[in-house]
Write an enzyme that holds these catalytic residues in place. Structure first.
Site, PDB file in Angstrom:
ATOM      1  N   ASP A  22       0.810  -1.227   0.000  1.00 56.42           N
ATOM      2  CA  ASP A  22       0.000   0.000   0.000  1.00 56.42           C
ATOM      3  C   ASP A  22       0.840   1.273   0.000  1.00 56.42           C
ATOM      4  OD1 ASP A  22      -2.571  -1.163   0.003  1.00 56.42           O
ATOM      5  OD2 ASP A  22      -2.311  -1.710   2.109  1.00 56.42           O
ATOM      6  N   MET A  66      -5.969  -2.278  -5.002  1.00 58.44           N
ATOM      7  CA  MET A  66      -6.094  -2.231  -3.555  1.00 58.44           C
ATOM      8  C   MET A  66      -5.824  -0.795  -3.072  1.00 58.44           C
ATOM      9  SD  MET A  66      -4.500  -5.852  -2.201  1.00 58.44           S
ATOM     10  CE  MET A  66      -5.586  -7.257  -1.890  1.00 58.44           C
ATOM     11  N   GLY A  67      -6.007  -0.570  -1.812  1.00 61.23           N
ATOM     12  CA  GLY A  67      -5.810   0.770  -1.246  1.00 61.23           C
ATOM     13  C   GLY A  67      -7.073   1.206  -0.534  1.00 61.23           C
ATOM     14  N   GLN A 113      -2.276  -8.656  -7.465  1.00 59.04           N
ATOM     15  CA  GLN A 113      -1.352  -7.534  -7.521  1.00 59.04           C
ATOM     16  C   GLN A 113      -0.238  -7.631  -6.487  1.00 59.04           C
ATOM     17  OE1 GLN A 113      -3.558  -3.680  -6.070  1.00 59.04           O
ATOM     18  NE2 GLN A 113      -4.990  -5.385  -6.045  1.00 59.04           N
ATOM     19  N   TYR A 151      -5.670 -10.136  -4.778  1.00 58.45           N
ATOM     20  CA  TYR A 151      -4.378 -10.711  -4.379  1.00 58.45           C
ATOM     21  C   TYR A 151      -3.374 -10.787  -5.525  1.00 58.45           C
ATOM     22  CZ  TYR A 151      -6.255 -12.393   0.130  1.00 58.45           C
ATOM     23  OH  TYR A 151      -6.781 -12.488   1.386  1.00 58.45           O
TER      24      TYR A 151
END
Lengths: 402, 402
Positions: free
Chosen positions: B129, B174-175, B283, B281
């Site tokens: 992240d 994601m993030g 990434q 997942y």
């Protein structure tokens, strides 16, 4: 006598497309023929959008994703005056034959144009879905299979790294009506009990209770559960679950696919953290993970197609014929284009485990050679280098034929 | 005097983890010290689940995804008697120091154990992240960034190949609270107008109207629109849209993320075909696309951490310090572990375009060096070869300390 052959790519994108275009062009050029690239599939033949393909145009395209010709799902039979314009433009360009690269839709149009109007055409199968009849596999499938199996193996390692935390991972593959791509995820496993633990294919009507029991059993055995699912999974009545849910339960809302739906069912039953990845276009655009075998077969199928077109052996498609599983041996064959029909080739029952929740060794034997070998692009500044060769401006319409 | 250092990996998986473990182990072994691997993060220290790391254990792990130690999100402060067991097991193993590799949670626990109990610990930042304070970037981020940018470039080519058909593609990164990963997708573009056309980050409250106008404008200009979005995109009140929607509109149903939600809004407005991929997942597990720079920084951060631990310079974390953008120059630094706090580092405003719908050149300058270089695994039978080294059976519990 030098001839002039048109080439078009229809339907969705996939890694081997440029390989076919390159094969068609090279094979013709060395014999002194002319190759006309048709832009954006059948649309280019309807609209008269062409350009000549020479050594410059096909230089460096082999490791490139996308198709340098572009593609659409335009169907001349569903376009006002489309068929007439196709015939008109074909004649206006003085084409001797046409090579059409694509799946069922693209090849179906090609076949019909031959049957009804004598348009001399040779088909090249191309679909990541691998659902074309008459051929052992379709160019495009091997690379997508490799992408999915790699993704499942990597995500599976991630999940197992965290197995102390108990979790479920779902990878949603394409495949509206067949489970070839979901099944390819099974290549990820190197031994018993390795991801994926469950493989769900549209060929087997989905049984929620049986599925959830299997998930619980995996959690008990492995502390995790990894699942590959085809987007088109169907219920006991044969209706696609994802579509049906969005239509009946939520009215107009189209709320994501089968992966998210399964994740929710698992959460409700087990309370375990459940992640779902949707590969979507990434699985067919993932040129950096192309299968060398897939690219080689695409190239060979293209080369043979243009040879047939130049010899005026038309109304056929080139096929991949499997001679032997291991060591893998194959050759290019042909099949009557008219026989392709509109039926999708399902995963045969002997490729599916009896309980319908996984694949068999026979399926793996079928799959293994298709993902063999790497054919990576060059990297530049940390990313695959897919730079476009700029196209010269061309007039979009040709003068009317007559 | 030979010392004994423990090492653990906490939180989610990422490509550089094994590189850190390898660095810590090698650096110690060559100096005659002993390294004890702690299984499954803090849980292993609570449960007393250890094993000695030697040349055999770290052989060949550099190009492997996952972490050979395993990881959980177990927090000793949230486990009954957890802290006492950590201290007990730490003493029972006669550890001189601990190297803890992880994100905010893992390092926060480490910092607290030092502050409250004097546990000698050195942190190594690790999170895809990239939201850790005090360090210019975190090991794990560069590889995830490379994966996402590659995926966006490839899907973008696919979409543009089919641009005649007008379509929209969304890649959900994601993030939950920051836009570092979504922003990294912007690296895909090699020139103006190239995918991604829109980048949405949680740092900017989402304005649906403005967004849809931009989508329409892209469709008008490019005939397609490609979008990167962070899973944690928030509305004007700062609430995560995906979570809020599922909670308020659909009761218990958790119906997929922000990508699918945006897709539906776009379909309603434009009627255009809209696809959404969810990398999930993939990434962070995508070891085959690891950034060589990321792996090198992970290794260096690990080596320095164990040097500090052996020198009893504890309660610090190693950091990546950027000396220069281009050519990129960096060094390993340190920061007090206590300063890491529980605040996530947002993408700074100057990295976000004024209208909040894309990144700036400054962000790209920051990102570029972090994805540099390839560090691919070997391939075997068509897939990345991540075979596990079998671990010998070890007793799960040590005898009680006393």
């Amino acid at each position: 006598m030098p001839k002039k052959v048109g080439v078009l790519t229809g339907g969705g994108d996939c890694p081997g497309l440029n390989a076919v275009i390159r094969a068609v062009t090279r094979r013709s050029l060395v014999r002194g023929h002319t190759i006309v690239g048709i832009r954006e599939g059948w649309r280019g033949l309807v609209d008269g959008h062409f350009m000549e393909l020479g050594p410059r145009e096909i230089s460096g395209i082999l490791p490139r994703g996308g198709t340098i010709l572009g593609t659409t799902r335009t169907n001349p039979y569903k376009t006002d005056g489309g068929v007439e314009q196709v015939l008109e433009n074909f004649r206006a360009q003085s084409l001797d034959a046409l090579v059409a690269i694509g799946g069922e839709d693209t090849l179906g149009v090609a076949s019909r144009l031959f049957a009804e109007h004598g348009l001399p055409v040779v088909g090249v199968p191309k679909t990541i879905d691998n659902d074309l009849m008459l051929t052992d596999c379709s160019p495009g499938f091997g690379s997508a299979a490799k992408y999915l199996a790699t993704s499942m193996r990597e995500a599976g390692m991630d999940v197992r790294s965290m197995a102390g935390g108990r979790r479920v991972f779902i990878l949603e593959a394409m495949g509206r009506h067949t489970g070839w791509l979901a099944g390819a995820c099974a290549l990820a496993a190197e031994g018993p009990g390795e991801p994926p633990h469950i493989v769900l294919m549209p060929e087997v009507p989905f049984d929620l209770e049986r599925f959830l029991s299997e998930v619980e059993s995996c959690l008990a055995h492995y502390n995790c559960c990894t699942i590959a699912v085809a987007e088109g999974l169907v219920d006991q009545e044969g209706r696609a679950i994802a579509e049906q849910r969005s239509a009946t339960v939520y009215g107009h809302e189209q709320l994501g696919g089968i992966g998210g739906w399964l994740a929710q069912r698992i959460r409700e039953r087990t309370g375990v953290t459940c992640h779902a990845a949707v590969a979507d276009y990434l699985q067919r655009a993932g040129r950096h993970l192309a299968s060398a075998m897939d690219v080689a077969q695409a190239y060979a199928a293209g080369a043979e197609a243009v040879r047939l077109a130049l010899a005026r052996t038309t109304d056929v498609m080139t096929t991949i014929e499997r001679l032997q599983d291991e060591p893998y041996r194959w050759q290019i064959g042909t099949a009557p284009l008219g026989d392709i029909g509109d039926r999708e080739k399902p995963v045969p029952r002997e490729f599916i485990r009896e309980d319908g929740l996984h694949v068999t060794e026979a399926f793996l034997r079928y799959l293994r050679p298709l993902i063999a070998g790497e054919a990576p692009p060059a990297f530049r500044d940390g990313l695959p280098d897919y730079r476009l060769i700029p196209w010269p401006a061309v007039p979009k319409r040709l003068p009317a034929f007559g």
